[in-house]
Design an enzyme around this catalytic site. Structure first.
Site, PDB file in Angstrom:
ATOM      1  CG  ASP A 105      -3.667  12.902  -2.035  1.00 22.60           C
ATOM      2  OD1 ASP A 105      -2.859  11.998  -2.328  1.00 22.60           O
ATOM      3  OD2 ASP A 105      -3.753  13.967  -2.671  1.00 22.60           O
ATOM      4  CD  GLU A 106      -4.308  10.423  -6.403  1.00 14.33           C
ATOM      5  OE1 GLU A 106      -4.732   9.653  -7.296  1.00 14.33           O
ATOM      6  OE2 GLU A 106      -3.371  11.226  -6.581  1.00 14.33           O
TER       7      GLU A 106
END
Length: 432
Positions: A105-106
Site C-alpha cells: 500500500d505504499e
C-alpha cells in the site's frame, strides 16, 4: 537541482478495499481480521469509523467487539489487495518510471525533472490522490518532499486523503517536534533506547552529538541522525528494478500451542524447510540463523547465531535453531508461535573454502537431495514428502509456511549511511 519525491500511502488499505467492494458497509465501523478458527483472530486493519472506537491493529476480535459491538468483521482477500496494489502502481507509473514499492500500500515516486518544482509536486500529488479515489474507490495520503524519509513522514503526517509538503525551509518546524518513533527505521527497541538517552523527538535526535550516537548504535546511529537532519540521499528505484534481498524467513501460528520441546522441534523443522527452499529458489546460502518466539501472553523474544559455513540446507538451519531454542527459550513454553529466518546471505555460486574432512562434499550431496525434494513438491504438492519429526502431530504436518513466505528486501537502506553528509566535525566518525 532539488529532488521532488512523493510517497503515497493508501489509508487503511485492506479495510478501504473491502468498503469499495461492498459500499453498504462503507459508513460502518469495519475491521479486516484473520481467521479465529486458525487462531489468527486479530485485527489486521480497520477503517476510520472503527478507529473512533479505539480499535487497534493487532488486538483480538473479541477485544475489538467489546469496544464496538456493531463492528463489521470481514476476512482478508489478499488476491484483491494485490490487484488493487497493482492498479495503484499503474497510476503512479503514468507519471514516472521511478516507482518503488514499500509494501502493498505504499510507494515512493521520484518525479524530479528539468523545471519540476515543489509546487509541481504538490499539484501532481493532488492529481494522484483524486485519480486513486475516482478509479479505485479508496483514498491515499501523499507526502511531498526533497528526500524519501521526509516524503514518507509527510504521508503519515495528515490522514486520511491529504497532501503534506515538507521542504528545506519548513522541515524543522514540521518534522523536529514529532516523536522520534515517527522516523523510519526507529522501531520499538530503538525508541526505548533513545528515550533512555533523553531523546524524545526527531529534533532532539538531530541535535545529539554524532559520536554519542555512533557509540550507542554504531553506524545506524549516524544514519538516523542524518535522516533527522534531512540528509537522506537514497534514490528511488525504477519500477522494474529488483530490490536486494537481505533476509529470508518464515513464522507460523500453529492450530494449537507448542507445549513441549518435541513440538517445538517439529515446528522448527517445518519452518526451516520452508526457509531453505526459499534460499535455494533465490540462489542464496545463509551464514546466520535467527529464531523468534511468542508465548501465550504474546511476549516476544529472539536471538541469532553465526554458522561456521554458509548453508542452504534445512537440516543445518533447523539444528542451529533448535539448539538456540533449547539454550534460551525452552522455559518459555507453551508458545503461541515461532519463527525462523536466515541473514548474512551470500550467492550460492560464491567461492567456498573446502575442508579436509569432506564436509563440503557431504553438504553438496544433501543439497542435491533437497533440490530433488523441491522438484517433487513442485509437481505433486508440499505434503508429498515429509520428515518424520513433523508427522507425529497431524496439526503441524499440514502446515506449509512456504506459501506465506516472508522475503525481506532492503527498501532504501543499502549500507549507504556512511555516505550521508553529517556535520563536518563528525564526517570521519561516519566513515568508520
Amino acid at each position: 537541482m532539488e529532488r521532488v519525491i512523493l510517497h503515497s500511502d493508501a489509508n487503511s488499505f485492506y479495510a478501504s478495499v473491502e468498503c469499495a467492494k461492498n459500499p453498504s458497509i462503507r459508513d460502518k465501523p469495519v475491521a479486516v481480521c484473520g481467521d479465529p478458527e486458525a487462531r489468527h483472530g486479530i485485527v489486521l486493519t480497520k477503517n476510520e469509523h472503527a478507529k473512533k472506537f479505539g480499535i487497534k491493529t493487532g488486538e483480538a476480535i473479541w477485544q475489538a467487539k467489546n469496544k464496538c459491538p456493531q463492528l463489521v468483521v470481514v476476512p482478508p482477500d489478499y488476491n484483491t489487495y494485490v490487484e488493487v496494489s497493482r492498479r495503484m502502481r499503474q497510476i503512479y507509473e503514468s507519471y514516472t518510471d521511478m516507482v518503488e514499492a514499500f509494501g502493498l500500500d505504499e510507494n515512493w515516486m521520484d518525479i524530479s525533472a528539468t523545471n519540476i518544482t515543489m509546487a509541481d509536486g504538490v499539484r501532481i500529488a493532488n492529481e494522484i490522490r483524486e485519480r486513486v479515489k475516482k478509479e479505485l474507490g479508496i483514498t491515499v495520503s501523499v507526502g511531498v518532499s526533497f528526500n524519501k524519509v521526509f516524503a514518507k513522514l509527510g504521508s503519515d503526517y495528515k490522514k486520511p486523503d491529504a497532501v503534506t509538503v515538507i521542504t528545506q525551509e519548513n522541515f524543522r518546524k514540521i518534522v523536529w517536534p514529532l516523536p522520534v518513533s515517527d522516523l523510519i527505521y526507529v522501531g520499538p527497541h530503538t525508541t526505548v533506547k533513545l528515550m533512555n538517552m533523553g531523546i524524545l523527538t526527531i529534533g532532539q535526535l538531530a541535535n545529539t552529538d554524532t559520536e554519542t550516537l555512533r557509540r550507542r548504535f554504531g553506524v545506524n546511529g549516524v544514519m538516523l541522525k542524518a535522516f533527522s537532519m534531512g540528509l537522506d540521499n537514497s534514490r528511488v528505484m525504477q519500477s522494474d528494478e529488483k530490490e536486494v534481498i537481505k533476509s529470508i524467513g518464515n513464522s507460523s501460528t500453529p492450530p494449537h500451542d507448542i507445549k513441549t520441546p518435541t513440538e517445538a522441534k517439529s515446528m522448527i523443522y517445518v519452518l526451516s524447510e520452508s526457509v531453505a527452499a526459499r534460499l535455494r529458489e533465490n540462489g542464496f546460502r545463509a551464514k546466520c540463523v535467527s529464531i523468534s518466539v511468542r508465548d501465550t501472553d504474546l511476549r516476544c523474544a529472539g536471538c541469532q547465531r553465526t554458522l561456521v559455513r554458509a548453508t542452504r540446507l534445512s537440516g543445518d538451519i533447523a539444528r542451529t535453531a533448535f539448539e538456540m531454542f533449547m539454550e534460551k527459550y525452552a522455559s518459555f513454553l507453551p508458545l503461541r508461535s515461532m519463527g525462523v529466518s536466515c541473514t548474512s546471505l551470500v550467492r550460492d555460486d560464491a567461492p567456498e573454502q573446502l575442508d579436509i574432512f569432506g564436509e563440503c562434499m557431504k553438504a553438496h550431496r544433501e543439497e542435491d537431495l533437497e533440490e530433488a525434494i523441491d522438484g517433487l513438491r513442485g509437481r505433486f504438492g508440499h505434503q508429498v514428502v515429509r520428515r518424520g519429526i513433523v508427522m507425529f502431530d497431524s496439526a503441524f504436518s499440514e502446515i506449509n509456511p512456504k506459501e506465506e513466505q516472508t522475503i525481506h528486501p532492503v527498501a532504501f537502506l543499502r549500507d549507504e549511511c556512511i555516505r550521508y553528509k553529517v556535520p563536518a566535525e563528525n564526517r570521519e566518525t561516519a566513515a568508520t
